[in-house]
Design a protein around this motif. Sequence first.
Motif, mmCIF file in Angstrom:
data_model
loop_
_atom_site.group_PDB
_atom_site.id
_atom_site.type_symbol
_atom_site.label_atom_id
_atom_site.label_comp_id
_atom_site.label_asym_id
_atom_site.label_seq_id
_atom_site.Cartn_x
_atom_site.Cartn_y
_atom_site.Cartn_z
ATOM 1 N N ARG A 39 -23.007 -34.357 -18.543
ATOM 2 C CA ARG A 39 -21.905 -34.979 -19.465
ATOM 3 C C ARG A 39 -21.501 -34.125 -21.076
ATOM 4 O O ARG A 39 -20.652 -34.007 -21.741
ATOM 5 N N ILE A 40 -22.990 -35.082 -21.682
ATOM 6 C CA ILE A 40 -22.615 -35.149 -22.906
ATOM 7 C C ILE A 40 -23.715 -33.732 -23.600
ATOM 8 O O ILE A 40 -22.544 -33.407 -24.314
ATOM 9 N N ILE A 41 -24.014 -33.236 -22.450
ATOM 10 C CA ILE A 41 -24.108 -31.294 -23.167
ATOM 11 C C ILE A 41 -22.971 -30.653 -23.258
ATOM 12 O O ILE A 41 -22.470 -29.506 -23.714
ATOM 13 N N VAL A 42 -21.602 -30.707 -22.115
ATOM 14 C CA VAL A 42 -21.335 -29.920 -21.712
ATOM 15 C C VAL A 42 -19.962 -30.706 -22.425
ATOM 16 O O VAL A 42 -19.385 -29.559 -22.831
ATOM 17 N N PHE A 43 -19.892 -31.677 -23.396
ATOM 18 C CA PHE A 43 -19.294 -32.262 -23.984
ATOM 19 C C PHE A 43 -19.655 -31.634 -25.286
ATOM 20 O O PHE A 43 -18.803 -30.932 -26.630
ATOM 21 N N GLY A 44 -20.561 -31.789 -26.045
ATOM 22 C CA GLY A 44 -21.512 -31.254 -26.879
ATOM 23 C C GLY A 44 -21.160 -30.107 -27.151
ATOM 24 O O GLY A 44 -20.606 -29.709 -28.696
ATOM 25 N N LEU A 45 -21.723 -29.216 -26.217
ATOM 26 C CA LEU A 45 -21.237 -27.562 -26.520
ATOM 27 C C LEU A 45 -20.226 -27.679 -26.746
ATOM 28 O O LEU A 45 -19.714 -26.170 -27.243
ATOM 29 N N LEU A 46 -18.736 -27.520 -26.104
ATOM 30 C CA LEU A 46 -17.761 -27.195 -26.451
ATOM 31 C C LEU A 46 -16.832 -28.316 -27.328
ATOM 32 O O LEU A 46 -15.774 -26.902 -28.363
ATOM 33 N N PHE A 147 -10.194 -32.842 -29.341
ATOM 34 C CA PHE A 147 -11.987 -34.052 -30.580
ATOM 35 C C PHE A 147 -12.113 -35.743 -30.164
ATOM 36 O O PHE A 147 -12.947 -36.476 -29.985
ATOM 37 N N VAL A 148 -10.630 -35.916 -29.509
ATOM 38 C CA VAL A 148 -10.228 -37.722 -29.066
ATOM 39 C C VAL A 148 -11.392 -37.445 -28.035
ATOM 40 O O VAL A 148 -12.366 -38.510 -28.063
ATOM 41 N N LEU A 149 -11.012 -36.760 -26.851
ATOM 42 C CA LEU A 149 -12.026 -36.877 -26.158
ATOM 43 C C LEU A 149 -13.071 -36.474 -26.024
ATOM 44 O O LEU A 149 -13.743 -37.643 -25.800
ATOM 45 N N VAL A 150 -13.399 -35.754 -26.897
ATOM 46 C CA VAL A 150 -15.190 -34.952 -27.045
ATOM 47 C C VAL A 150 -15.515 -36.287 -27.529
ATOM 48 O O VAL A 150 -16.281 -36.979 -26.844
ATOM 49 N N SER A 151 -15.870 -36.648 -28.901
ATOM 50 C CA SER A 151 -16.123 -37.987 -29.837
ATOM 51 C C SER A 151 -16.218 -39.651 -28.392
ATOM 52 O O SER A 151 -17.362 -40.062 -28.726
ATOM 53 N N TYR A 152 -14.735 -39.261 -28.016
ATOM 54 C CA TYR A 152 -15.360 -40.249 -26.609
ATOM 55 C C TYR A 152 -15.883 -40.508 -25.479
ATOM 56 O O TYR A 152 -16.874 -41.354 -26.219
ATOM 57 N N TYR A 153 -16.172 -39.461 -25.108
ATOM 58 C CA TYR A 153 -16.790 -38.759 -23.887
ATOM 59 C C TYR A 153 -18.253 -39.601 -24.763
ATOM 60 O O TYR A 153 -19.343 -39.594 -23.590
ATOM 61 N N ILE A 154 -19.053 -38.737 -25.788
ATOM 62 C CA ILE A 154 -20.188 -38.393 -25.714
ATOM 63 C C ILE A 154 -20.607 -40.123 -26.622
ATOM 64 O O ILE A 154 -21.869 -40.013 -26.075
ATOM 65 N N ARG A 155 -19.798 -40.730 -27.181
ATOM 66 C CA ARG A 155 -20.297 -42.204 -27.273
ATOM 67 C C ARG A 155 -20.358 -42.650 -26.123
ATOM 68 O O ARG A 155 -21.566 -43.611 -26.494
ATOM 69 N N PHE A 156 -19.027 -42.789 -25.702
ATOM 70 C CA PHE A 156 -19.179 -43.905 -24.657
ATOM 71 C C PHE A 156 -20.481 -43.322 -23.993
ATOM 72 O O PHE A 156 -21.091 -44.279 -22.982
ATOM 73 N N PHE A 157 -20.504 -42.054 -23.697
ATOM 74 C CA PHE A 157 -21.978 -41.922 -22.254
ATOM 75 C C PHE A 157 -23.629 -41.969 -22.795
ATOM 76 O O PHE A 157 -24.068 -42.174 -22.208
#
Length: 165
Positions: A39-46, A147-157
């Motif tokens: 999930r971190i990789i997918v959110f990071g790439l997106l 980007f709220v979702l991307v940064s939230y999920y990357i930080r949380f995961f």
Amino acid sequence: MQHLGPTLGIALLVGFMIYRRTKRTIGLQKIVRSRLIFRIIVFGLLGCMFLYLGVLHPINLLADGVGLICGLVLGHYAIKHTQFERQSDGIYYRTHLWVNIAVLALLVGRIAYRLLVMSSQGAVDYNPSANPMEMYGKDPWTIGIFFVLVSYYIRFFTFLLSKGK
């Protein structure tokens, strides 16, 4: 009428994603390292892809930055209120219910708004030869919320990965 199939398919996919996210919000979730890394990789790439699109549309850079900051703040709040439970088969966590509701409301609200705007415009702006990625770079609100979702999920995961060790 020719756009009903893809629209229905997207609506079903979004509905399934919302159902899964809501289901996970309610109970304990097991920390699965491989799933979190994926999930971190997918959110990071997106995120990188949309950040590149933001460079192509400079007005969106502001929305990108604001979205990133808001997502990090939301992630920090979620981290402070996450509860952990060790069971025989691993570590489980329960996220803060109101943070998940806020993230879900942002996502659902923005998707609903975009669908409403698109349906009111009809097929007037439809151009089959246009670049499909250009559509995503035109709306700073949608990009900012993304980007709220991307940064939230990357930080949380990332936090969950560190706790799962």
